[in-house]
Write a protein that holds these residues in place. Structure first.
Motif, mmCIF file in Angstrom:
data_model
loop_
_atom_site.group_PDB
_atom_site.id
_atom_site.type_symbol
_atom_site.label_atom_id
_atom_site.label_comp_id
_atom_site.label_asym_id
_atom_site.label_seq_id
_atom_site.Cartn_x
_atom_site.Cartn_y
_atom_site.Cartn_z
ATOM 1 N N GLU A 149 -13.860 7.882 2.305
ATOM 2 C CA GLU A 149 -13.719 6.972 1.174
ATOM 3 C C GLU A 149 -14.973 6.472 0.556
ATOM 4 O OE1 GLU A 149 -11.800 2.273 0.656
ATOM 5 O OE2 GLU A 149 -11.294 3.462 2.388
ATOM 6 N N ASP B 40 -7.897 17.689 -7.625
ATOM 7 C CA ASP B 40 -6.440 17.972 -6.804
ATOM 8 C C ASP B 40 -5.571 18.335 -7.707
ATOM 9 O OD1 ASP B 40 -4.525 17.302 -5.464
ATOM 10 O OD2 ASP B 40 -4.995 15.247 -4.936
ATOM 11 N N GLU C 137 -4.925 3.190 -4.433
ATOM 12 C CA GLU C 137 -5.548 4.070 -3.480
ATOM 13 C C GLU C 137 -5.269 5.767 -3.386
ATOM 14 O OE1 GLU C 137 -3.536 1.378 -3.033
ATOM 15 O OE2 GLU C 137 -5.381 0.136 -2.716
ATOM 16 N N THR C 138 -4.112 5.971 -3.755
ATOM 17 C CA THR C 138 -3.747 7.487 -3.919
ATOM 18 C C THR C 138 -4.507 7.970 -5.152
ATOM 19 O OG1 THR C 138 -1.999 7.126 -5.383
ATOM 20 C CG2 THR C 138 -1.358 7.250 -3.095
ATOM 21 N N ASP D 248 -14.772 14.032 2.193
ATOM 22 C CA ASP D 248 -13.438 13.647 2.602
ATOM 23 C C ASP D 248 -13.628 12.064 3.056
ATOM 24 O OD1 ASP D 248 -12.152 15.952 2.362
ATOM 25 O OD2 ASP D 248 -13.527 16.828 3.819
ATOM 26 N N ARG E 174 -8.044 8.884 -4.284
ATOM 27 C CA ARG E 174 -7.958 10.040 -3.209
ATOM 28 C C ARG E 174 -7.682 11.281 -4.098
ATOM 29 N NH1 ARG E 174 -5.160 7.017 0.639
ATOM 30 N NH2 ARG E 174 -2.935 7.817 0.057
#
Lengths: 286, 123
Positions: free
Chosen positions: B117, A208, A234-235, B115, A238
């Motif tokens: 979880e 990212d 959570e971020t 993409d 991701r």
């Protein structure tokens, strides 16, 4: 009282030593630039002439496992062996022995307990690459005693970003209160966005790059409010499944005290963004 | 199901050169041996037996088959799952296809998760 002379927070790339010491014709193209950046970063520590290093890292299932897994742990020993067999095998990192400072470990442990951080402790701690990588990059002489502190960034449930920041604040207080005339540097390592063992691992960039740029800006500005508003477990998941190593950067910002960094550098490598930050306590900026 | 026990397998094998060699060369018999005499030892006190964990058939099969995709999908810890199989496959892939070729194949086989979880590694 002891004096904090520098706070360093960086990524720890286990392949740095191998990448920069193999025969030049086999080295990756970025190796010379990587080495230059690391040597420039090393100077931000050496100019402060520290006597003791408080080192924050995270065991990667080398000594610590899921049968007995502390959230935070401090080493209290005269010496620490370092580098495990599987790190030698995978990364080519040699073995080291680090001197400890039992007085400071004992003081730090008691101070953190008094500040409501229930650290586990170890009188026989073998250090892994989260602490040896910064020895290799910023203090390759390995000539200073260390106080090692481990955080759990790896085995959920993990503490909150706020708790990591607050632990950094508490470590800072313990350093400031340590009855000694020693010069102390705090050095911590972690990651920006990182993927290990998942579909986004080992790409041309980290998983990212947008997060990486943002994280560098936040740390450069010392903007803890923006970090705590925007970064959650959570971020981070991701951003990449091993991005929780960013929690150690948040901790180090707690040690430095939410101020703009005095030194910022980064390097875009295959599969990861390397980043190097140093803060000097404002009243002593050299 | 015991994510913990799968992780214990990966952890104990990754840190021991002899176990790693046996798991590389003959995974089926090594997994049997591990279940009989290695897994049941309490970590840090090998004289004591731990009787509370065991593999499901799917977990045992995934370990026998070096099936890191299935292990990822069961929520085995990503670091252990990667490191152990790098220990087994990095060198042969390097010789045949160059640096990081095993790591890239590992990622390619997990693209269907890209993409989504990921399965939780919480134990």
């Amino acid at each position: 009282m002891a004096q904090l002379v520098a706070t360093l927070a960086s990524t720890h790339h286990p392949f740095y030593l191998k990448a920069t010491t193999m025969p030049p014709e086999q080295q990756m193209p970025q190796a010379p630039e990587w080495k230059r950046k690391v040597e420039a970063y090393r100077e931000t520590l050496s100019r402060t002439k520290p006597d003791i290093l408080v080192m924050i890292g995270s065991d990667h299932f080398h000594q610590i496992f899921l049968d007995n897994c502390p959230q935070f742990l401090i080493g209290k020993a005269e010496r620490y062996d370092a580098t495990f067999y599987n790190e030698e095998r995978e990364f080519g990192i040699p073995k080291y022995v680090l001197e400890g400072d039992e007085d400071m470990s004992r003081f730090m442990h008691q101070s953190l307990m008094n500040q409501n951080f229930d650290l586990a402790f170890s009188n026989e701690l073998k250090i892994d690459h989260s602490i040896i990588c910064p020895i290799i990059t910023v203090r390759p002489e390995n000539d200073l005693p260390v106080v090692p502190i481990y955080t759990n960034i790896f085995a959920p449930p993990l503490h909150t970003p706020r708790r990591f920041y607050d632990l950094g604040r508490a470590i800072r207080k313990a350093i400031d209160d340590f009855p000694s005339d020693k010069r102390v540097a705090a050095i911590g390592t972690g990651h920006l966005s990182l993927e290990l063992g998942g579909p986004r691992q080992f790409m041309e960039t980290g998983p990212d790059p947008v997060f990486d740029r943002q994280a560098i800006e936040w740390l450069k500005a010392g903007d803890i409010d923006a970090i705590l508003e925007n970064v959650t477990h959570e971020t981070m998941a991701r951003n990449g499944n091993a991005t929780h190593g960013f929690l150690n950067f948040i901790l180090m910002l707690g040690v430095a005290g939410a101020e703009g960094a005095d030194y910022v550098d980064n390097l875009d490598l295959f599969h990861t963004m390397e980043a190097y930050f140093t803060w000097y306590p404002k009243e002593q900026t050299a | 199901m015991s994510k913990y026990y799968v992780n214990k397998f990966l952890f104990t094998v990754d840190r021991d050169p002899d176990y790693l060699k046996r798991y590389t060369e003959d995974p089926r018999s090594f997994v049997v041996t591990w279940e009989q005499s290695i897994g049941p030892k309490l970590i840090g006190n090998e004289g004591e037996a731990s009787t509370v964990h065991g593999f499901t058939t799917a977990e045992r099969d995934a370990l026998i088959n070096h099936d890191y995709v299935a292990l990822f999908e069961m929520g085995a810890h990503f670091f252990l799952n990667l490191t152990l199989f790098i220990g087994i496959y990095d060198e042969p892939y390097l010789t045949k296809s160059g640096p990081l070729s095993f790591q890239r194949e590992f990622a390619a086989k997990l693209q269907h998760w890209r993409d989504k979880e990921y399965p939780s590694v919480e134990t």
